[in-house]
Structure formats: structure tokens, C-alpha cells
Write a protein that holds these residues in place. Structure first.
Motif, short mmCIF file in Angstrom:
data_model
loop_
_atom_site.label_atom_id
_atom_site.label_comp_id
_atom_site.label_asym_id
_atom_site.label_seq_id
_atom_site.Cartn_x
_atom_site.Cartn_y
_atom_site.Cartn_z
N VAL A 1 11.73 8.78 -1.94
CA VAL A 1 10.42 8.47 -2.52
C VAL A 1 10.59 7.70 -3.81
CG1 VAL A 1 8.40 9.49 -3.64
CG2 VAL A 1 9.18 10.40 -1.45
N ALA A 2 11.42 8.22 -4.71
CA ALA A 2 11.62 7.58 -6.01
C ALA A 2 12.25 6.19 -5.86
CB ALA A 2 12.48 8.46 -6.89
N ARG A 3 13.25 6.09 -5.00
CA ARG A 3 13.92 4.80 -4.84
C ARG A 3 12.99 3.74 -4.28
NH1 ARG A 3 15.49 2.64 -0.49
NH2 ARG A 3 15.51 4.61 0.67
N GLU A 4 12.24 4.07 -3.23
CA GLU A 4 11.37 3.09 -2.60
C GLU A 4 10.28 2.61 -3.56
OE1 GLU A 4 11.30 1.42 0.14
OE2 GLU A 4 12.99 2.33 1.19
N VAL A 5 9.70 3.53 -4.33
CA VAL A 5 8.65 3.13 -5.28
C VAL A 5 9.23 2.22 -6.36
CG1 VAL A 5 7.05 3.98 -7.04
CG2 VAL A 5 7.25 5.17 -4.85
N ALA A 6 10.44 2.55 -6.83
CA ALA A 6 11.07 1.71 -7.84
C ALA A 6 11.43 0.34 -7.29
CB ALA A 6 12.32 2.41 -8.38
N GLU A 7 11.96 0.31 -6.06
CA GLU A 7 12.37 -0.97 -5.48
C GLU A 7 11.18 -1.87 -5.20
OE1 GLU A 7 16.41 0.53 -3.11
OE2 GLU A 7 14.62 -0.05 -1.99
N GLU A 8 10.11 -1.30 -4.65
CA GLU A 8 8.98 -2.13 -4.22
C GLU A 8 8.02 -2.47 -5.34
OE1 GLU A 8 7.04 -0.35 -0.91
OE2 GLU A 8 8.80 -0.43 0.39
N ALA A 9 7.78 -1.52 -6.24
CA ALA A 9 6.75 -1.74 -7.26
C ALA A 9 7.25 -1.64 -8.68
CB ALA A 9 5.61 -0.74 -7.05
N GLY A 10 8.52 -1.27 -8.90
CA GLY A 10 9.05 -1.16 -10.24
C GLY A 10 8.60 0.05 -11.01
N ARG B 1 7.03 7.73 -19.44
CA ARG B 1 7.90 7.33 -20.54
C ARG B 1 8.50 5.95 -20.33
NH1 ARG B 1 11.77 12.42 -20.13
NH2 ARG B 1 11.52 11.75 -17.96
N ASP B 2 8.69 5.24 -21.42
CA ASP B 2 9.44 3.98 -21.43
C ASP B 2 8.94 2.98 -20.40
OD1 ASP B 2 11.10 5.03 -23.44
OD2 ASP B 2 12.42 5.95 -21.94
N GLY B 3 7.62 2.84 -20.29
CA GLY B 3 7.06 1.82 -19.40
C GLY B 3 7.22 2.11 -17.94
N GLY B 4 7.33 3.39 -17.59
CA GLY B 4 7.58 3.75 -16.19
C GLY B 4 6.44 3.45 -15.25
N THR B 5 5.24 3.18 -15.80
CA THR B 5 4.10 2.88 -14.94
C THR B 5 3.84 1.38 -14.80
OG1 THR B 5 2.57 3.07 -16.81
CG2 THR B 5 2.98 5.06 -15.50
N GLU B 6 4.66 0.56 -15.44
CA GLU B 6 4.47 -0.89 -15.34
C GLU B 6 4.87 -1.37 -13.94
OE1 GLU B 6 6.52 -2.87 -18.46
OE2 GLU B 6 5.47 -1.77 -20.06
N ILE B 7 4.04 -2.20 -13.35
CA ILE B 7 4.25 -2.67 -11.98
C ILE B 7 4.98 -4.00 -11.97
CG2 ILE B 7 3.10 -3.47 -9.88
CD1 ILE B 7 0.89 -1.45 -10.45
N THR B 8 6.04 -4.06 -11.19
CA THR B 8 6.76 -5.31 -10.93
C THR B 8 7.09 -5.33 -9.44
OG1 THR B 8 7.76 -5.24 -13.14
CG2 THR B 8 8.71 -6.77 -11.54
N VAL B 9 6.32 -6.06 -8.66
CA VAL B 9 6.55 -6.05 -7.21
C VAL B 9 7.81 -6.83 -6.86
CG1 VAL B 9 4.12 -5.75 -6.65
CG2 VAL B 9 5.06 -8.05 -6.85
N ASP B 10 8.41 -6.42 -5.74
CA ASP B 10 9.67 -7.06 -5.34
C ASP B 10 9.46 -8.42 -4.70
OD1 ASP B 10 8.63 -6.36 -2.87
OD2 ASP B 10 10.31 -5.10 -2.28
N GLY B 11 8.24 -8.73 -4.25
CA GLY B 11 7.98 -10.02 -3.63
C GLY B 11 8.43 -10.13 -2.19
N GLU B 12 9.10 -9.12 -1.69
CA GLU B 12 9.55 -9.11 -0.30
C GLU B 12 8.75 -8.09 0.50
OE1 GLU B 12 13.75 -8.55 -0.16
OE2 GLU B 12 14.19 -10.30 -1.39
N GLU B 13 8.93 -6.80 0.18
CA GLU B 13 8.13 -5.78 0.84
C GLU B 13 6.67 -5.87 0.41
OE1 GLU B 13 8.84 -3.47 3.08
OE2 GLU B 13 10.98 -3.87 3.29
N LEU B 14 6.46 -5.97 -0.89
CA LEU B 14 5.10 -6.03 -1.43
C LEU B 14 4.85 -7.38 -2.10
CD1 LEU B 14 4.60 -2.57 -3.19
CD2 LEU B 14 4.00 -3.23 -0.86
N SER B 15 3.66 -7.91 -1.84
CA SER B 15 3.25 -9.12 -2.56
C SER B 15 2.32 -8.79 -3.71
CB SER B 15 2.55 -10.09 -1.60
OG SER B 15 1.43 -9.47 -1.00
N GLU B 16 1.67 -7.61 -3.64
CA GLU B 16 0.78 -7.16 -4.70
C GLU B 16 0.83 -5.64 -4.78
OE1 GLU B 16 -3.27 -8.95 -4.83
OE2 GLU B 16 -2.67 -9.89 -2.94
N ALA B 17 0.55 -5.12 -5.96
CA ALA B 17 0.38 -3.69 -6.15
C ALA B 17 -0.49 -3.49 -7.38
CB ALA B 17 1.72 -2.98 -6.32
N ALA B 18 -1.22 -2.37 -7.40
CA ALA B 18 -2.13 -2.11 -8.52
C ALA B 18 -2.43 -0.63 -8.60
CB ALA B 18 -3.43 -2.91 -8.35
#
Length: 310
Positions: free
Chosen positions: A208-217, A250-267
Motif C-alpha cells: 500500500v505504502a509503496r504503490e501510493v508513493a510511486e504513483e502519487a508521491g 510530516r515533511d510534505g508527505g501529502t504533496e502530490i507528484t504523479v508518476d506520469g505512467e500509471e497516473l496522469s492526474e491525482a488530487a
């Protein structure tokens, strides 16, 4: 959580009979036995006022030449089989209003018993079609154990149906907003929960943690991850394991950065933002057949607005 469309069942799989050839032969020839004919994930259904119903044939009317799978028995002692036909062609001799349909279309419209039968049959058909050869020696395999094993014709090694675990999760932040994303291949406006396959040697929570980090940052607070429910997803062989969890603030953990491959957008969506987006047509919700829809509704507090259903 409301019932998951593809997690329902009303038939005992009766695995103890899968190696009992005399019992299987007697069950097949019994006049009460019913057969589900499938081809490339589709079966015949008839639409009624109550929903959709599978066309279940007596065994003497079942087409010949397809692979036969034993699906189980119900509380009345009726046995159920599936016959899988190659080539995507269902028999054309059925009259009336019967039409071919797949799980995505009618899975939620069938009753518990028939939904379970179709999920079981489709999952077996998908597995058999992609495991025609032995992974040990490369020779052809053939069905055994009433369709629940494939046995190598050369080395006799037995292969069992595989299920690929995949986590699917709804992550919230400190404001109780839900993280939803749009897959790069989806239509504009289609949003859903994040998901991904479990890797070897990985726990479900770690996945769960890895996929969320990889896809949405977004960083997931691992101790908050909790299991909710599971649903078979035989497209072709997944088991969707649903989770809820929270982002690490903590430390910007909720900031979204999509991977551009699996996800094109997230919010991040509030409940009000999601409802407004669906009402305007700017946001399309997850399919009603998916556990993703139930996870969103669990966070939302009830069924999504009626106007948004599709």
C-alpha cells in the motif's frame, strides 16, 4: 460496507469431488445439473425486471468440445459445471432474448449464486487459456481435477490456478480528504482509488505504502493502514485487497507528484468537492462493480449521489 458485487456466492465448491471421476460423471448426467457456457469471459444472460439471469443449460444441451469445469453444488443438491469454448464464439442456437455479456456488464445484476458461478468460471477460463504449457519442461498441459489443475503431458507436474494479490486503497489526509487518481488510459474525468500489485517478499501494508508513493508521491503513515475487504477480479487473475490508510503529514508527505505512467492526474477531494464534481460531470466515479466504489462510499458516508451513477 455494502456487498461487493464479485465477492458473492451461493454454491458450495465441493472440492472433495474434483478427483472423484465416477461422482463427476454421475453429476454431469443428472437431469437437474446445470451448465454455464462461457467463451472469452462472456456467457449468455437474459434480462428481467429483477436484473439479469444466466442461461444455465441441462448437461445434455451443453455444447461438446469445450473444456469442462466443475463449479460446485447448491443447498438443493444441484450440481453446476462450466463449459469453456475457444475462439470467443458462443453457441448460436439459443432463442429468445438471450445475449452474451461479461462480468463487468452484468456482475452486479446477477443474484448471489449466479454471480459466484460466473466469477468462478471466468477465473478458471482465464487461467486455463494462459497456461497451456508446462513451465518446467515446456510440453503441453491438460486439464485435471475437474478443471482446477493442469497436468503436464510429459513430466506429469501439476500446475494450480494462480491468483495475483493486488492492493487497492483509499488514503486520506489530516483534513479527511480522499486521494483519488486518474489512470493515464482512462477517459477524462474518471477518478478512482489507487491500486497496484504486491511484489515478492512484500507485506500487504508495505505494498500500500509503496504503490501510493510511486504513483502519487504521497507518503503513507504505515501504522494507519488497515484491511477492509477483498474481491476477486478475474481480469485475468487478481484478488483485490481493500485498505484504508492515512497520509503522513510530516515533511510534505501529502504533496502530490504523479508518476506520469500509471497516473496522469491525482488530487485530494473533500466530500463536497467530489459531490460537486460528479454533479457537474467533471468527475466520473469508480464503477459500481469495483471495490474502489465501495471504499469511496465508505469514506463518503453512504452511496454516492444518484445523479452520478452510470
Amino acid at each position: 460496507m455494502p456487498p461487493l458485487a464479485l465477492s458473492r456466492a451461493g454454491v458450495d465448491r465441493a472440492a472433495e469431488h474434483r478427483l472423484d471421476e465416477p461422482w463427476l460423471a454421475a453429476a454431469w448426467s443428472h437431469p437437474a445439473t446445470r451448465v454455464l457456457v462461457i467463451s472469452e469471459g462472456k456467457a449468455f444472460v437474459v434480462d428481467t425486471e429483477r436484473g439479469s439471469e444466466l442461461v444455465l443449460l441441462p448437461s445434455f444441451e451443453a455444447p461438446e468440445g469445450g473444456e469442462r469445469y466443475f463449479l460446485g453444488t447448491d443447498q438443493d443438491g444441484v450440481s453446476y459445471f462450466a463449459v469453456a469454448l475457444a475462439g470467443g464464439t458462443l453457441p448460436g442456437r439459443l432463442d429468445g432474448d438471450a445475449r452474451p455479456a461479461g462480468l463487468r456488464e452484468v456482475g452486479a445484476l446477477l443474484d448471489d449464486r449466479q454471480a459466484g458461478l460466473l466469477v468462478h468460471a471466468v477465473a478458471l477460463e482465464n487461467w486455463h487459456s494462459s497456461h497451456r504449457f508446462c513451465s518446467r519442461c515446456g510440453h503441453a498441459t491438460g486439464p485435471a481435477a475437474a478443471g482446477h489443475v493442469r497436468r503436464c503431458t510429459s513430466c506429469a507436474h501439476e500446475h494450480y490456478p494462480r491468483t495475483d494479490p493486488a492492493v487497492i486503497m483509499l488514503i486520506t489526509d489530516g483534513q479527511d480528504r480522499a486521494l483519488l487518481g486518474r489512470h493515464s488510459l482512462w477517459p477524462e474525468g474518471r477518478y478512482s482509488t489507487l491500486a497496484g500489485f504486491v511484489e515478492p517478499g512484500e507485506s500487504l501494508e508495505q505494498a500500500v505504502a509503496r504503490e501510493v508513493a510511486e504513483e502519487a508521491g504521497v507518503v503513507v503513515d504505515l501504522p494507519t493502514v488497515r484491511y477492509v475487504a477483498s474481491q476477486p477480479w478475474p481480469f485475468p487473475s487478481s484478488l483485490m485487497l481493500g485498505f484504508l490508510g492515512s497520509a503522513d503529514e510530516r515533511d510534505g508527505g501529502t504533496e502530490i507528484t504523479v508518476d506520469g505512467e500509471e497516473l496522469s492526474e491525482a488530487a485530494w477531494f473533500t466530500r463536497e468537492e467530489l459531490a460537486a464534481g460528479m454533479a457537474s460531470g467533471a468527475v466520473l466515479p469508480p464503477s459500481g462493480i469495483s471495490i474502489a466504489r465501495r471504499l469511496v462510499e465508505l469514506w463518503y458516508g453512504g452511496p454516492l449521489p444518484e445523479a452520478a451513477r452510470w
